[in-house]
Design a protein around this motif. Structure first.
Motif, short mmCIF file in Angstrom:
data_model
loop_
_atom_site.label_atom_id
_atom_site.label_comp_id
_atom_site.label_asym_id
_atom_site.label_seq_id
_atom_site.Cartn_x
_atom_site.Cartn_y
_atom_site.Cartn_z
N GLN A 216 1.16 -1.44 -0.11
CA GLN A 216 -0.25 0.28 0.13
C GLN A 216 1.09 1.81 0.07
OE1 GLN A 216 -2.73 -0.72 3.21
NE2 GLN A 216 -3.81 -2.35 1.94
N GLY A 217 2.26 1.04 0.38
CA GLY A 217 2.88 2.19 0.83
C GLY A 217 4.31 2.71 -0.57
N HIS A 218 3.86 1.49 -1.35
CA HIS A 218 4.63 1.62 -2.37
C HIS A 218 5.79 0.91 -3.01
CE1 HIS A 218 0.61 2.80 -4.70
NE2 HIS A 218 0.73 3.58 -3.96
N MET A 219 6.22 0.35 -1.23
CA MET A 219 7.08 -0.01 -1.02
C MET A 219 7.23 -1.74 -1.28
SD MET A 219 9.48 -0.05 2.54
CE MET A 219 9.62 2.01 3.00
N THR A 220 8.74 -2.01 -2.08
CA THR A 220 9.47 -3.03 -1.92
C THR A 220 9.50 -4.56 -0.75
OG1 THR A 220 9.31 -3.57 -4.48
CG2 THR A 220 10.95 -5.28 -3.41
N LEU A 221 8.69 -4.76 -0.39
CA LEU A 221 9.22 -5.29 0.67
C LEU A 221 9.58 -6.73 0.32
CD1 LEU A 221 10.78 -5.28 3.60
CD2 LEU A 221 8.22 -6.13 4.39
#
Ligand SMILES: C[S@@+](CC[C@H](N)C(=O)[O-])C[C@H]1O[C@@H](n2cnc3c(N)ncnc32)[C@H](O)[C@@H]1O
Length: 272
Positions: A216-221
């Protein structure tokens, strides 16, 4: 944090960034509202996330110490983070001050802080033994070819490579195994690598929630299981005790009773 001389104008502070979220969990002040918001969303899924960040940082310190005890005096720290207590530079300064350190990060704010630190140290008359490089782990050749690296490290002598809490920020499509293999090939026998990596193995539902918040925060994890983390070490020889929960890697005396409370696998290996 307010915009000051360490905040370059090119940073989009409305987008959360892993370096600043990590800084937030560690109690630093180099973070913005978007970083804190996503940091808090992670914390809702994993209430112990600040402990995890601290424990990961402590592993970094223990790994650097073990490499220094093995005689290593050159370090390549990729995904170094915002300069803070317990980082590679400050640990080597205490235990092996003759070390040379190349810190690499792709976040411009890390670079800005690092430049400010470097200027302050040089003003104090210190010779710069630590250099900072803005570069990306997805392009390891650019790191290895950088003039600052070549001027600082002798790649004919063993290097301590640190890939601590960074590989989860590369998706499988980035082939992080290829990046590590390129770095490994460039280093001579006797070099060491330290890797820590968050995993779903400890608490699958909490980690799945963190991945959803990251999306949702546009972060790859990308959490990875133990086998996937072990693959990063390639054919290098794992130092005892192998790939273990981060708190179990040569713990200090005051360890908490539950080593599985920090959801990271961690290990150190040596190039034969
Ligand atoms: C969670 S912090 C870890 C900091 C430090 N290694 C530690 O464990 O204490 C991850 C760092 O990796 C950096 N990073 C993320 N992706 C990167 C990439 N592709 N190349 C270089 N640095 C990256 C982030 O900017 C951040 O500073």
């Amino acid at each position: 944090m307010t915009h000051d001389q360490t905040t370059p104008p090119t940073i989009d502070t409305s987008v959360p960034h892993s370096a600043r979220m990590y800084d937030y969990w560690l109690g630093g002040s180099s973070n913005f509202a978007a970083d804190r918001a996503l940091g808090q969303a992670f914390e809702q899924a994993i209430p112990s996330i600040r402990t995890m960040a601290r424990e990961n940082r402590r592993f970094l310190g223990r790994a650097v110490r073990s490499m220094a005890e093995a005689g290593i005096r050159q370090f390549l720290d990729i995904g170094t983070g915002i300069p803070a207590a317990g980082d590679t530079h400050s640990v080597t300064e205490i235990i092996a001050p003759d070390s040379r350190v190349v810190c690499v990060d792709n976040d411009p704010i890390v670079h800005a802080h690092a430049q400010a630190h470097a200027r302050a140290r040089m003003a104090d008359g210190e010779q710069p033994r630590t250099v900072y490089l803005q570069a990306d782990l997805r392009h390891p050749d650019q790191i290895l070819e950088a003039l600052a690296l070549k001027a600082t490290l002798d790649l004919d002598r063993p290097v301590g490579l640190l890939l601590v809490a960074i590989l989860m920020l590369l998706g499988d499509e980035d082939d992080p195994w290829a990046s590590t293999a390129t770095l490994f090939d460039a280093l001579p026998p006797g070099s060491h690598v330290a890797i820590s990596h968050p995993s779903q193995d400890f608490n699958p539902s909490a980690m799945a929630e963190v991945v959803r918040a990251a999306e949702q925060g546009h972060m790859t994890l990308v959490p990875r299981d133990r086998g996937q983390v072990e693959r990063f070490f390639g054919d290098w020889e794992l130092v005892a005790p192998g790939v273990v929960p981060v708190m179990s890697w040569h713990p200090e005396d005051d360890r908490p009773t539950d080593p599985n409370a920090a959801y990271y696998w961690a290990g150190v290996a040596r190039k034969p």
